[in-house]
Scaffold this motif. Structure first.
Motif, short mmCIF file in Angstrom:
data_model
loop_
_atom_site.label_atom_id
_atom_site.label_comp_id
_atom_site.label_asym_id
_atom_site.label_seq_id
_atom_site.Cartn_x
_atom_site.Cartn_y
_atom_site.Cartn_z
N UNK A 276 0.85 -1.19 0.00
CA UNK A 276 0.00 0.00 0.00
C UNK A 276 0.89 1.25 0.00
N UNK A 277 0.59 2.20 -0.86
CA UNK A 277 1.32 3.47 -0.90
C UNK A 277 0.63 4.46 0.04
N UNK A 278 1.38 5.00 1.01
CA UNK A 278 0.80 5.89 2.02
C UNK A 278 1.47 7.27 1.99
N UNK A 279 2.20 7.57 0.93
CA UNK A 279 2.90 8.86 0.83
C UNK A 279 1.96 10.06 1.00
N UNK A 315 8.33 -3.38 -6.95
CA UNK A 315 9.20 -3.22 -8.12
C UNK A 315 8.39 -2.95 -9.38
N UNK A 316 7.16 -3.46 -9.42
CA UNK A 316 6.30 -3.24 -10.58
C UNK A 316 5.42 -2.01 -10.44
N UNK A 317 5.37 -1.41 -9.24
CA UNK A 317 4.48 -0.28 -8.98
C UNK A 317 4.88 0.91 -9.85
N UNK A 322 9.75 4.14 -8.91
CA UNK A 322 10.35 4.48 -7.62
C UNK A 322 11.73 3.88 -7.44
N UNK A 323 12.25 3.24 -8.48
CA UNK A 323 13.60 2.69 -8.44
C UNK A 323 14.45 3.40 -9.47
N UNK A 324 15.73 3.50 -9.18
CA UNK A 324 16.64 4.14 -10.12
C UNK A 324 17.98 4.40 -9.47
#
Length: 407
Positions: A276-279, A315-317, A322-324
């Motif tokens: 779950x994204x809670x940002x 990783x698929x979101x 969000x990766x890099x």
């Protein structure tokens, strides 16, 4: 260093542990103690360099160590580079060099001791008397100092710093919030060297000024300016909300809430059996309201854990947005996992390869007899760049120092 060339971040040495000194420098000497203190500061993210240590030694040889306040100011002038570092420096200085004299109540408790001749009993305990605990003083001086100050008095804030999160009552939350804000102040990154063009700024852009003046026969009609360009890594937090992590979550989420003040992107996810994204909650709402909204979204709170499957979803979101190479990924979990170990290992390898650094914060690591024996932790540990504790405020302070060195 890991196989892909990454250096494991320094989490900062515990204050109680002995600090090694350089070969040829006596450990129980002023120079040896100063080198150990410089290493302690460096472990907490301070920009300490060998020339700064030499400057401090030179200055101390001139002013001496008779006045503890002058001694402290010399070290500040040598080792501090930003105003935000002052609270952390003061705390580390007190822990390393100083003793607090017991207060008036403590002296009345030990009533059989006589008041030293020439002292004013009315002022005893009113102010903390600072004494430099230098390792190279003579045995008689050291004995005299210890006999005159046999007790160490810790403030409530100092007790909270080393108290395990699971033992801290809810009534202490406001004080903990203040301490976390103070602890994160040095993370406000100073601006980078590169500049970017702006309409209003503090530095004239002479190159553009001269180019534009050509249009007007050398007359200057415009004043293009430059502004420092921020260059910071992105932070991505993945917080385990399974039942075993409940005692530690409110403090870690408070830590992440305060980090939202940084001038960089901070993303936060919770996971147990799903991701779950809670940002938006942590960045826009008050902390108490954010916790309420997160509880409504994260329906798997206090449930089981499938770390591998949740990392695959992360990783698929957003198609891996969000990766890099500029992303620092932090996983907050005790490692207890009911999912597939092979899937967890594949996802850890993929995330580490696609991120700048991968840190794992485990609250159980703060225990003296902890060993990563559970299946999930044993599977993940070979693929992390830093393995850090997260059980108390001192551990989060070390985490802040590590982040400061990475950002």
């Amino acid at each position: 260093m890991n196989g892909d060339g990454k250096d494991a971040g320094d989490s900062g040495p515990p204050l109680g542990s002995p600090q090694p000194v350089s070969p040829g420098v006596p450990e129980r000497s002023l120079a040896g103690s100063l080198l150990a203190f410089a290493r302690l500061l460096k472990g907490y993210g301070f920009a300490v360099s060998p020339p700064a240590v030499m400057d401090a030694l030179t200055a101390i040889s001139v002013i001496g160590v008779e006045d503890p306040r002058d001694f402290k100011e010399v070290l500040k002038a040598s080792f501090l580079t930003r105003r935000e570092e002052v609270p952390i420096f003061d705390r580390l200085f007190d822990d390393f060099w100083l003793e607090r004299k017991r207060g008036e109540e403590e002296e009345s408790f030990c009533g059989d001791e006589e008041t030293p001749q020439g002292s004013d009993p009315g002022k005893s305990g009113a102010l903390d008397e600072i004494v430099i605990a230098e390792a190279g003083i003579s045995q008689s001086q050291e004995q005299e100092a210890w006999l005159s100050r046999p007790y160490v008095i810790y403030s409530p804030a100092e007790i909270l710093r080393h108290q395990d999160f699971k033992d801290i009552p809810f009534e202490e939350d406001p004080r903990m919030a203040r301490l976390i804000r103070e602890m994160l102040a040095p993370l406000i990154r100073r601006k980078g060297v590169r500049k970017r063009p702006v309409n209003s700024g503090s530095t004239p852009d002479f190159r553009r000024i001269f180019r534009r003046s050509v249009r007007h026969g050398g007359q200057i009609y415009e004043l293009p300016m430059l502004k420092p360009k921020l260059r910071m890594k992105k932070l991505v937090f993945l917080c385990d909300v399974s039942g075993s992590m409940n005692p530690y979550l409110r403090f870690m989420l408070r830590f992440i809430k305060e980090i939202q003040q940084l001038p960089t992107k901070v993303e936060t996810f919770t996971f147990a059996t799903s991701l779950h994204r809670i940002t938006p909650f942590l960045s826009r709402l008050s902390f108490d309201r954010a916790l309420q909204e997160i509880a409504l979204v994260a329906r798997d709170w206090s449930g089981g854990t499938r770390i591998g499957a949740c990392l695959h979803d992360f990783r698929s979101y957003g198609q891996g947005a969000f990766l890099g190479p500029s992303s620092v990924v932090l996983i907050f979990s005790d490692g207890w996992d009911r999912g597939e170990a092979d899937l967890l290992e594949r996802e850890m390898v993929a995330i580490q390869r696609r991120s700048y650094r991968l840190l794992w914060i485990n609250p159980l690591l703060g225990g003296p007899a902890y060993e990563p024996t559970c299946r999930g932790m044993k599977t993940a540990l070979p693929h992390v760049d830093s393995f850090l504790p997260g059980h108390n405020l001192a551990a989060l302070e070390r985490l802040a120092g590590t982040l400061r060195s990475l950002l």
